[in-house]
Design an enzyme around this catalytic site. Structure first.
Site, PDB file in Angstrom:
ATOM      1  N   ASP A   1       5.620  14.552  -6.939  1.00 22.06           N
ATOM      2  CA  ASP A   1       4.906  13.696  -6.010  1.00 22.06           C
ATOM      3  C   ASP A   1       3.646  14.453  -5.587  1.00 22.06           C
ATOM      4  OD1 ASP A   1       4.255  11.797  -4.229  1.00 22.06           O
ATOM      5  OD2 ASP A   1       6.124  11.868  -3.086  1.00 22.06           O
TER       6      ASP A   1
ATOM      7  N   ASP B   1      12.823   6.454  -6.659  1.00 19.34           N
ATOM      8  CA  ASP B   1      13.230   7.747  -6.102  1.00 19.34           C
ATOM      9  C   ASP B   1      13.433   7.547  -4.619  1.00 19.34           C
ATOM     10  OD1 ASP B   1      10.170   7.788  -5.580  1.00 19.34           O
ATOM     11  OD2 ASP B   1      10.969   9.410  -4.352  1.00 19.34           O
TER      12      ASP B   1
END
Ligand SMILES: [Zn+2]
Length: 366
Positions: A78, A265
């Site tokens: 990320d 996620d």
């Protein structure tokens, strides 16, 4: 035709896939062998947290994220974009945003961390990730339209800079196509269909390997923003995977898969596990995995009615915990606060998620 797998430097990733959050380089309470045993196919790690601890030079010294964590399958990193939202936008004391990038002051002053679109890509590349995400300016769906417009403009400008830096590094490292990590960009625009369309069009014109649905995916009551998720998925041609960032409730994952989302996620299944909320399918072969979620139930590990439960958490689960231990034993471990409880509980909930993805994949490809 929707996409059924991604070829990544660390292997083929079957879609749809749920990626547990290994934010700081570890899924709390379990190791990589546990994750493999539960059928986990890929993880998400966080650039912002990892650059602070253990720090980029340490990660490099330990051989990159894969070597460091003993995980041989794909890793997505990320960008730190969500921290822009959760830290800076929620509380200006923790940093400021400009068109250049984000400056974090995590202690409320003093220590400064600069994160630009270029630096985020350099870090993700140096960590050896399989999928990189462009730094984006994440907002809340309820923020005013003017704010959403600024966020889209900035997100697109940052994605363009991220792509340029990515291209420069691929060229510099002379990476062949099979070793090339993929680059995803995030579609912002809050609750505005017009802004979502504008953001998607601009990002598609720049060209990425995949896209993400950005912004908080739930409304104030905790309901999934189904209409905006559906619209955003439709803005991206079906041959590109779209990741529903932060979506992890089993019913939401099922709903978004039906809308065409390929990747998910969330910290929810593992956090729920540690907090005593275990997931169980009601039937051996759950039929319609509708968004109502009536096909699964919660088993609360702390509940005293499980004291003498001699059966596993779920009779339909083949995880390492259910194969060997009774629910009553998990209840006992939870009550005495033993470190084995979060491990077994996490393995169980992640096995539930990997089975769910398998069932959703079969339903979609049937
Ligand atoms: Zn189980």
């Amino acid at each position: 035709m929707s996409i059924t797998s991604l070829s990544l430097p660390h292997g083929e990733l079957a879609l749809p896939a749920f990626l547990p959050d290994a934010t700081r380089g570890v899924v709390r309470a379990v190791d990589s062998a546990d994750l493999e045993g539960a059928g986990v196919t890929a993880l998400v790690m966080n650039t912002y947290h990892l650059m602070q601890r253990p720090g980029s030079t340490t990660i490099k010294a330990l051989g990159g994220l894969h070597r460091m964590s003993g995980w041989t399958r794909p890793i997505m990193t990320d960008s730190g974009g969500f921290q822009v939202y959760s830290l800076i936008r929620q509380n200006p004391k923790y940093g400021r945003l400009s068109d250049k990038g984000a400056v974090f002051t995590p202690d409320g002053g003093g220590r400064k961390i600069n994160l630009t679109p270029e630096k985020s890509i350099q870090l993700q590349m140096s960590y050896g990730a399989d999928i990189l995400i462009c730094l984006d300016d994440c907002t809340h769906a309820d923020d005013p339209l003017e704010e959403q417009r600024r966020s889209v403009r900035r997100t697109v400008a940052w994605a363009r800079r991220a792509k340029a830096e990515y291209a420069r590094l691929i060229e510099q490292k002379k990476l062949a196509e099979a070793q090339r990590p993929l680059l995803f960009a995030v579609i912002q625009g809050g609750g505005s269909a017009e802004l979502r369309r504008e953001c998607a069009d601009e990002l598609l014109a720049i060209g990425f390997d995949g896209y993400g649905y950005g912004g908080w995916p739930l409304d104030a009551e905790g309901n999934l923003l189904t209409d905006m998720l559906a619209l955003t998925r439709e803005l991206v041609p079906p041959q590109f995977p779209v990741h529903a960032l932060g979506v992890g409730h089993p019913a939401s994952v099922a709903a978004c898969t039906r809308l065409g989302y390929a990747m998910f996620d969330s910290a929810m299944p593992t956090r729920d596990a540690r907090n005593g909320r275990l997931y169980a399918f009601k039937d051996e072969q759950p039929g319609a995995l509708d968004e109502g979620g009536s096909w699964f139930s919660y088993v609360y590990a702390s509940d005293n009615r499980h004291i003498k439960a001699a059966e596993p958490v779920s009779p339909h689960c083949d995880c390492a915990a259910c194969r060997r231990y009774a629910l009553g034993y998990l209840h006992h471990l939870y009550k005495i606060n033993d470190a084995l409880y979060p491990r077994l509980a996490t393995i169980h909930n992640l096995r539930f998620m990997t089975r769910l993805m398998h069932l959703l994949g079969n339903a979609g490809h049937a």
